[in-house]
Design an enzyme around this catalytic site. Structure first.
Site, mmCIF file in Angstrom:
data_model
loop_
_atom_site.group_PDB
_atom_site.id
_atom_site.type_symbol
_atom_site.label_atom_id
_atom_site.label_comp_id
_atom_site.label_asym_id
_atom_site.label_seq_id
_atom_site.Cartn_x
_atom_site.Cartn_y
_atom_site.Cartn_z
ATOM 1 C CG ASP A 11 1.174 15.664 -10.807
ATOM 2 O OD1 ASP A 11 0.634 14.702 -10.110
ATOM 3 O OD2 ASP A 11 2.073 15.221 -11.753
ATOM 4 C CG ASP A 13 4.410 11.283 -7.574
ATOM 5 O OD1 ASP A 13 5.441 10.817 -6.580
ATOM 6 O OD2 ASP A 13 3.257 10.902 -6.801
ATOM 7 C CG HIS A 84 0.381 1.688 -0.707
ATOM 8 N ND1 HIS A 84 -0.563 2.697 -0.072
ATOM 9 C CD2 HIS A 84 1.031 2.416 -1.538
ATOM 10 C CE1 HIS A 84 -0.248 3.801 -0.714
ATOM 11 N NE2 HIS A 84 0.708 3.608 -1.842
ATOM 12 C CE LYS A 87 5.161 3.782 -3.182
ATOM 13 N NZ LYS A 87 4.460 4.973 -3.074
HETATM 14 C C1 XBP Z 1 1.338 9.558 -9.240
HETATM 15 C C2 XBP Z 1 0.839 8.056 -9.156
HETATM 16 C C3 XBP Z 1 1.376 7.527 -7.931
HETATM 17 C C4 XBP Z 1 2.573 7.361 -7.366
HETATM 18 C C5 XBP Z 1 2.542 6.572 -6.161
HETATM 19 O O1 XBP Z 1 0.408 10.147 -10.248
HETATM 20 O O2 XBP Z 1 0.584 7.609 -9.879
HETATM 21 O O3 XBP Z 1 0.571 6.303 -8.082
HETATM 22 O O4 XBP Z 1 3.240 6.669 -8.028
HETATM 23 O O5 XBP Z 1 1.598 6.933 -5.278
HETATM 24 P P1 XBP Z 1 0.307 11.576 -10.491
HETATM 25 P P2 XBP Z 1 1.239 6.293 -3.746
HETATM 26 O O6 XBP Z 1 1.699 12.129 -10.637
HETATM 27 O O7 XBP Z 1 -0.460 11.799 -11.962
HETATM 28 O O8 XBP Z 1 -0.502 12.065 -9.442
HETATM 29 O O9 XBP Z 1 1.451 7.341 -2.818
HETATM 30 O O10 XBP Z 1 -0.214 5.958 -3.943
HETATM 31 O O11 XBP Z 1 2.040 4.961 -3.653
HETATM 32 MG MG MG Z 2 2.473 13.143 -12.503
#
Ligand code: XBP
Ligand code: MG
Length: 250
Positions: A11, A13, A84, A87
């Site tokens: 993963d 983030d 988005h 951002k």
């Molecule tokens: C990551 C997320 C994303 C980021 C922002 O989750 O939830 O929504 O916050 O992403 P994970 P965008 O770690 O479970 O993949 O690029 O869509 O703004």
């Molecule tokens: Mg995550």
């Protein structure tokens, strides 16, 4: 035949780096300000908004929960898409300033796996440009990963298993041959539903979430000079997680 470890799937983030609180959240607020929209997502509010994965989906969820009058706006979908995009532009700027480092042990483990010929992949709900914005500012280059499955590539985002099933399909691997690294309950559910064995590195937003059935839950992957703490599972003797330890719990 005995299964052996063939791939690590990450993963992004919260797992590779703590990008939510000091990255995406700040960038969302900058985009709202630029659009003259008086919203400000605090650290506490953002924890609730993380219930929904995906940046566009998160804005939509916020409107439904906190600004329902906004639902009557014309072209709401376009407005959300514009916010988005804006951002993401601010997010790239933040990362280009070098403000968000990789979490402990991430670079070390990925480099060790690469050298050992273990295949690498990414499964994230974030948009691809945001994944690249992070990696391009670290020593871990995007081409380390055979597959970067990101954003809208599958319509159903985590906790749906789709993004993991997509990666397994592209790698032509069975789930038994892989380990997943996740930081959140939603990500864990997605991986678990796809039949994958998961290691969780928690962070401030996710440390109280439910990770029942995860193979291992730790505070981070650890480094030789920075021992990890195990919340559930086997304790690596060295104080950090390396390939030898992964093989031993495989
Ligand atoms: C990551 C997320 C994303 C980021 C922002 O989750 O939830 O929504 O916050 O992403 P994970 P965008 O770690 O479970 O993949 O690029 O869509 O703004
Ligand atoms: Mg995550």
């Amino acid at each position: 035949m005995h299964n052996h470890l063939q791939a690590l799937i990450f993963d992004v983030d919260g797992t590779l780096a703590d990008t939510e609180r000091d990255g995406h959240r700040i960038a969302f607020n900058q985009a709202f300000a630029e659009a003259d929209i008086p919203w400000n997502w605090s650290i506490d509010l953002y924890e609730k908004l993380l219930e929904v994965a995906g940046g566009k989906e998160r804005i939509c969820y916020y409107i439904e929960q906190y600004e329902p009058d906004f639902l009557a706006r014309e072209n709401l979908e376009n407005l959300i898409a514009d916010l988005h995009q804006s951002k993401n532009k601010y997010y790239r700027k933040l990362l280009d300033q070098g403000s968000i480092p990789l979490r402990p042990g991430v670079q070390r483990l990925i480099q060790e796996a690469k050298q050992a010929g273990i295949r690498l992949a990414i499964a994230t709900t974030s948009a691809l440009p945001n994944v690249l914005a992070l990696l391009e500012n670290t020593p871990i280059q995007p081409n380390y990963f055979e597959i970067i499955a990101a954003g809208d590539i599958v319509p159903a985002k985590k906790p749906a298993p789709d993004i993991y099933l997509y990666v397994l399909d592209k790698l032509s691997l069975n789930p038994e041959n892989c380990f997943v690294f996740e930081d959140s309950h939603h990500g864990f559910l997605a991986a678990k539903t796809a039949g994958l064995k998961t290691i969780i590195t928690v962070n401030d937003y996710t440390k109280n979430q439910d990770f029942t059935d995860a193979l291992l839950v730790v505070n981070h992957l650890g480094e030789p000079d920075q021992s990890l703490t195990v919340l559930t599972g086997d304790i690596p003797e060295k104080g950090y997680l390396d390939l030898a330890f992964l093989e031993s719990i495989f």
